[in-house]
Enzyme design. Structure first.
Site, PDB file in Angstrom:
ATOM      1  N   PRO A  96       0.826  -1.210   0.000  1.00 49.28           N
ATOM      2  CA  PRO A  96       0.000   0.000   0.000  1.00 49.28           C
ATOM      3  C   PRO A  96       0.860   1.261   0.000  1.00 49.28           C
ATOM      4  CG  PRO A  96      -0.404  -1.368   1.974  1.00 49.28           C
ATOM      5  CD  PRO A  96       0.710  -1.998   1.238  1.00 49.28           C
ATOM      6  N   ASP A  97       0.355   2.352  -0.594  1.00 47.02           N
ATOM      7  CA  ASP A  97       1.081   3.618  -0.457  1.00 47.02           C
ATOM      8  C   ASP A  97       0.708   4.239   0.887  1.00 47.02           C
ATOM      9  OD1 ASP A  97      -1.357   4.838  -0.834  1.00 47.02           O
ATOM     10  OD2 ASP A  97      -0.878   5.802  -2.720  1.00 47.02           O
ATOM     11  N   PHE A  98       1.054   5.502   1.108  1.00 47.96           N
ATOM     12  CA  PHE A  98       0.806   6.103   2.420  1.00 47.96           C
ATOM     13  C   PHE A  98      -0.487   6.911   2.456  1.00 47.96           C
ATOM     14  CE2 PHE A  98       5.284   5.263   2.142  1.00 47.96           C
ATOM     15  CZ  PHE A  98       5.551   4.685   3.366  1.00 47.96           C
ATOM     16  N   ARG A  99      -0.712   7.737   1.410  1.00 48.47           N
ATOM     17  CA  ARG A  99      -1.747   8.762   1.535  1.00 48.47           C
ATOM     18  C   ARG A  99      -2.977   8.577   0.663  1.00 48.47           C
ATOM     19  NH1 ARG A  99       3.147  10.785   2.267  1.00 48.47           N
ATOM     20  NH2 ARG A  99       3.498  11.735   4.300  1.00 48.47           N
ATOM     21  N   GLN A 101      11.922   7.562  -2.652  1.00 48.65           N
ATOM     22  CA  GLN A 101      11.538   7.696  -1.243  1.00 48.65           C
ATOM     23  C   GLN A 101      11.197   6.326  -0.663  1.00 48.65           C
ATOM     24  OE1 GLN A 101       8.735  11.433  -0.951  1.00 48.65           O
ATOM     25  NE2 GLN A 101       8.654  10.600  -2.993  1.00 48.65           N
ATOM     26  N   ASN A 102      11.232   5.308  -1.526  1.00 46.93           N
ATOM     27  CA  ASN A 102      10.755   3.995  -1.094  1.00 46.93           C
ATOM     28  C   ASN A 102      11.823   3.217  -0.330  1.00 46.93           C
ATOM     29  OD1 ASN A 102       8.511   4.774  -2.423  1.00 46.93           O
ATOM     30  ND2 ASN A 102       8.808   3.468  -4.213  1.00 46.93           N
ATOM     31  N   ILE A 103      11.331   2.398   0.609  1.00 44.49           N
ATOM     32  CA  ILE A 103      12.246   1.605   1.430  1.00 44.49           C
ATOM     33  C   ILE A 103      12.144   0.128   1.066  1.00 44.49           C
ATOM     34  CG2 ILE A 103      12.303   3.230   3.371  1.00 44.49           C
ATOM     35  CD1 ILE A 103      10.117   1.587   4.734  1.00 44.49           C
ATOM     36  N   ASP A 104      11.423  -0.167  -0.023  1.00 45.87           N
ATOM     37  CA  ASP A 104      11.179  -1.580  -0.357  1.00 45.87           C
ATOM     38  C   ASP A 104      12.297  -2.208  -1.189  1.00 45.87           C
ATOM     39  OD1 ASP A 104      10.698  -0.542  -2.942  1.00 45.87           O
ATOM     40  OD2 ASP A 104       8.526  -0.473  -2.625  1.00 45.87           O
ATOM     41  N   HIS A 126      14.936   8.241   1.794  1.00 48.09           N
ATOM     42  CA  HIS A 126      14.381   7.966   3.117  1.00 48.09           C
ATOM     43  C   HIS A 126      14.982   6.694   3.720  1.00 48.09           C
ATOM     44  CE1 HIS A 126      10.667  10.626   2.048  1.00 48.09           C
ATOM     45  NE2 HIS A 126      11.797  11.287   2.153  1.00 48.09           N
ATOM     46  N   CYS A 166      23.762   4.102  20.745  1.00 44.24           N
ATOM     47  CA  CYS A 166      25.223   4.190  20.584  1.00 44.24           C
ATOM     48  C   CYS A 166      25.655   4.029  19.124  1.00 44.24           C
ATOM     49  CB  CYS A 166      25.918   3.150  21.462  1.00 44.24           C
ATOM     50  SG  CYS A 166      25.687   1.452  20.878  1.00 44.24           S
ATOM     51  N   CYS A 190      20.425  -3.579  21.050  1.00 42.66           N
ATOM     52  CA  CYS A 190      21.857  -3.398  20.781  1.00 42.66           C
ATOM     53  C   CYS A 190      22.660  -4.629  21.207  1.00 42.66           C
ATOM     54  CB  CYS A 190      22.358  -2.170  21.519  1.00 42.66           C
ATOM     55  SG  CYS A 190      24.073  -1.784  21.132  1.00 42.66           S
ATOM     56  N   GLY A 226       4.640   8.202  -9.216  1.00 35.57           N
ATOM     57  CA  GLY A 226       4.027   7.615  -8.024  1.00 35.57           C
ATOM     58  C   GLY A 226       4.350   8.273  -6.701  1.00 35.57           C
ATOM     59  N   SER A 228       3.213  11.694  -3.960  1.00 30.80           N
ATOM     60  CA  SER A 228       2.344  12.846  -3.706  1.00 30.80           C
ATOM     61  C   SER A 228       3.166  14.119  -3.515  1.00 30.80           C
ATOM     62  CB  SER A 228       1.504  12.599  -2.448  1.00 30.80           C
ATOM     63  OG  SER A 228       2.360  12.438  -1.327  1.00 30.80           O
ATOM     64  N   GLU A 235      -2.628  11.476  -9.790  1.00 28.99           N
ATOM     65  CA  GLU A 235      -3.113  12.856  -9.641  1.00 28.99           C
ATOM     66  C   GLU A 235      -1.977  13.823  -9.938  1.00 28.99           C
ATOM     67  OE1 GLU A 235      -3.899  13.367  -5.446  1.00 28.99           O
ATOM     68  OE2 GLU A 235      -2.243  12.009  -4.980  1.00 28.99           O
ATOM     69  N   CYS A 292       0.661   4.117 -12.974  1.00 28.82           N
ATOM     70  CA  CYS A 292       2.081   4.167 -13.382  1.00 28.82           C
ATOM     71  C   CYS A 292       2.421   3.101 -14.418  1.00 28.82           C
ATOM     72  CB  CYS A 292       2.979   3.858 -12.195  1.00 28.82           C
ATOM     73  SG  CYS A 292       3.244   5.174 -11.095  1.00 28.82           S
TER      74      CYS A 292
HETATM   75  P1  OAD Z   1       2.128   8.854  -0.917  1.00 28.35           P
HETATM   76  O1  OAD Z   1       1.248   7.773  -0.436  1.00 28.35           O
HETATM   77  O2  OAD Z   1       2.133  10.137  -0.174  1.00 28.35           O
HETATM   78  O3  OAD Z   1       1.772   9.206  -2.425  1.00 28.35           O
HETATM   79  C1  OAD Z   1       1.629   8.200  -3.399  1.00 28.35           C
HETATM   80  C2  OAD Z   1       1.199   8.852  -4.707  1.00 28.35           C
HETATM   81  O4  OAD Z   1       1.133   7.838  -5.695  1.00 28.35           O
HETATM   82  C3  OAD Z   1      -0.184   9.500  -4.639  1.00 28.35           C
HETATM   83  O5  OAD Z   1      -0.168  10.727  -5.358  1.00 28.35           O
HETATM   84  C4  OAD Z   1      -1.094   8.464  -5.319  1.00 28.35           C
HETATM   85  O6  OAD Z   1      -2.189   9.061  -5.980  1.00 28.35           O
HETATM   86  C5  OAD Z   1      -0.135   7.871  -6.320  1.00 28.35           C
HETATM   87  N1  OAD Z   1      -0.422   6.484  -6.711  1.00 28.35           N
HETATM   88  C6  OAD Z   1      -0.813   5.442  -5.926  1.00 28.35           C
HETATM   89  N2  OAD Z   1      -0.916   4.318  -6.633  1.00 28.35           N
HETATM   90  C7  OAD Z   1      -0.600   4.643  -7.924  1.00 28.35           C
HETATM   91  C8  OAD Z   1      -0.534   3.912  -9.147  1.00 28.35           C
HETATM   92  N3  OAD Z   1      -0.768   2.604  -9.221  1.00 28.35           N
HETATM   93  N4  OAD Z   1      -0.173   4.582 -10.266  1.00 28.35           N
HETATM   94  C9  OAD Z   1       0.092   5.907 -10.236  1.00 28.35           C
HETATM   95  N5  OAD Z   1       0.047   6.651  -9.103  1.00 28.35           N
HETATM   96  C10 OAD Z   1      -0.290   6.025  -7.966  1.00 28.35           C
HETATM   97  O7  OAD Z   1       3.596   8.243  -1.000  1.00 28.35           O
HETATM   98  P2  OAD Z   1       4.979   9.025  -1.120  1.00 28.35           P
HETATM   99  O8  OAD Z   1       4.853  10.241  -1.941  1.00 28.35           O
HETATM  100  O9  OAD Z   1       5.995   8.018  -1.503  1.00 28.35           O
HETATM  101  O10 OAD Z   1       8.139   8.441   4.456  1.00 28.35           O
HETATM  102  O11 OAD Z   1       5.206   9.436   0.406  1.00 28.35           O
HETATM  103  C11 OAD Z   1       6.383  10.111   0.775  1.00 28.35           C
HETATM  104  C12 OAD Z   1       6.840   9.685   2.145  1.00 28.35           C
HETATM  105  O12 OAD Z   1       5.770   9.817   3.080  1.00 28.35           O
HETATM  106  C13 OAD Z   1       7.225   8.230   2.251  1.00 28.35           C
HETATM  107  O13 OAD Z   1       8.546   7.975   1.847  1.00 28.35           O
HETATM  108  C14 OAD Z   1       7.028   7.935   3.708  1.00 28.35           C
HETATM  109  C15 OAD Z   1       5.780   8.713   3.996  1.00 28.35           C
HETATM  110  O14 OAD Z   1       5.667   9.190   5.279  1.00 28.35           O
HETATM  111  C16 OAD Z   1       8.598   7.682   5.481  1.00 28.35           C
HETATM  112  O15 OAD Z   1       8.036   6.716   5.848  1.00 28.35           O
HETATM  113  C17 OAD Z   1       9.829   8.128   6.125  1.00 28.35           C
END
Ligand code: OAD
Length: 390
Positions: A53-56, A126-129, A146, A157, A178, A219, A221, A246, A264
């Site tokens: 899943p993405d974040f937002r 920004q991905n950690i995967d 990130h 430490c 640790c 991909g 936000s 978007e 994407c």
């Molecule tokens: P977001 O979840 O904020 O944004 C993902 C973006 O990808 C959104 O604009 C979605 O509309 C879009 N999206 C989702 N699925 C898609 C698809 N199949 N095709 C095209 N677009 C799609 O994720 P990030 O921008 O990566 O940080 O978030 C940035 C950082 O916020 C992350 O690295 C994380 C988070 O807090 C940490 O965890 C440190």
């Protein structure tokens, strides 16, 4: 540059470098100018079709789902102050997100193909995967802005913790401590949490977008700073392509910006068609399938992307719910401590530019204390975050 307007460019304004504002025109530009210095910037949206899943995203994103749980706020799962008090939610997530479980998407393979063609100057993710690496993009071409799960250390430490023990602890959903008995501090993967500085490699390479002859944003936000400012460092007359569900950031405000709004994977396939690379792209992506026959057996019948995401989110929320050791009381205490920290932090104006930060409110006077720092996490709502500022 940070103050660049996000107003969409007037339709009547002609592009300066491109023959038109279309992906076909970008492909033509790449061929005619023999473009070799492409900078790619990615976020969680390129991995959603892999099942992460993405974040937002409003319903399917991690934050919308974690907000229902007993965390004081969803992003606490990646907050260093919260982690010190309660590392369990993070380690439950880590168990799910740990590299090795997911297959790269065709979008990851597209970035790898750019590299194979000698056209990738650098990738900022920004991905950690670690799926870009798995798709074949070499480590020296990637800035993991990130951080990643590749290494880990004690948060007290800084002693490094062995990889094999980390893998074992994460698979058992245990919290590593640790290896120095006298320390016994919590161990955390070198993922950048809110309130921590970005890796030095980010700042060392931050000037690369200004050297690019094409930028591709995929991909994300673009809400988290300082990463969100990278597309603004691309020269004004250099074409920028956004492939995302978007419109985000300032993409679409310049004459040579091209927007492919949608999925994407569909977007990069269209791009590959325009470049005449489609067959090569699909063949390269095929190589990321670890064992097609085994996969076929395990996954029949194949689930849709939405079903995969729903399953993943349900599993995550259940796991976190059961392993979350914070009682309501503890949560209140942590919240109070964080509010205390926040009040102190709010006395300084904005976070330093090298620290991972979420959007700051533009008008904070009528918001209660925690929301000054986490403005889009209002009680029971998933408000759209306000624009960040450095
Ligand atoms: P977001 O979840 O904020 O944004 C993902 C973006 O990808 C959104 O604009 C979605 O509309 C879009 N999206 C989702 N699925 C898609 C698809 N199949 N095709 C095209 N677009 C799609 O994720 P990030 O921008 O990566 O940080 O978030 C940035 C950082 O916020 C992350 O690295 C994380 C988070 O807090 C940490 O965890 C440190």
């Amino acid at each position: 540059m940070g103050n660049e307007s996000s107003t969409p460019v007037d339709e009547a304004t002609p592009p300066t470098k491109l023959h038109g504002r279309s992906i076909e025109a970008v492909a033509q530009y790449m061929k005619e100018k023999d473009v070799k210095n492409i900078v790619v910037m990615t976020g969680a949206g390129i991995s959603t079709s892999a099942g992460i899943p993405d974040f937002r995203s409003p319903d399917t994103g991690l934050y919308a789902n974690l907000a229902r749980l007993n965390l004081p706020y969803a992003e606490a799962v990646f907050d260093i102050s919260y982690f010190r008090n309660n590392p369990y939610p993070f380690y439950t997530l880590a168990h799910e997100l740990y590299p090795g479980k997911y297959r790269p998407t065709v979008t990851h393979s597209f970035i790898s193909l750019l590299n194979k063609k000698g056209k990738l100057l650098h990738l900022f993710t920004q991905n950690i995967d670690c799926l870009e690496r798995e798709a074949g993009v070499p480590g020296d071409k990637i800035v993991e802005a990130h951080g990643s799960f590749a290494t880990q250390r004690c948060i007290e430490c800084q002693t490094e913790y062995p990889d094999d023990r980390m893998r074992e602890m994460i698979s058992k959903k245990e919290v590593p401590k640790c290896i120095r008995k006298t320390c016994n501090g919590l161990v955390k993967p070198d993922i950048v949490f809110f309130g921590e500085a970005l890796p030095e490699a980010f700042f060392r390479n931050r000037s690369l977008p200004a050297k690019a002859d094409l930028a591709i944003v995929l991909g994300t936000s673009l809400t988290v700073q300082p990463f969100a400012s990278l597309p603004s460092f691309v020269r004004e007359d250099t074409p920028r392509v956004l492939i995302n569900l978007e419109r985000v950031g300032t993409l679409g405000s310049r004459p040579d910006d091209v927007l492919l709004l949608g999925d994407c994977d569909a977007g990069v396939r269209k791009f590959a068609d325009a470049l005449g690379w489609r067959e090569e792209l699909e063949a390269l992506w095929e190589t990321t399938d670890p064992d097609k026959s085994d996969r076929g057996k395990q996954q029949a019948p194949l689930k849709s992307r939405q079903e995969q995401l729903d399953d993943e989110i349900e599993k995550l929320t259940k796991d976190i719910d059961t392993s979350l050791k914070v009682t309501g009381e503890t949560s209140e205490r942590i919240k109070a401590e964080l509010e205390k920290d926040t009040t102190t932090a709010n006395k300084t104006s904005s976070p330093p530019a090298d620290v991972l930060s979420i959007p700051q409110p533009t008008n904070s006077k009528d918001q209660p204390s925690l929301q000054h720092v986490f403005p889009h996490l209002k009680e029971g709502k998933e408000d759209k975050p306000e624009k960040p500022s450095l």
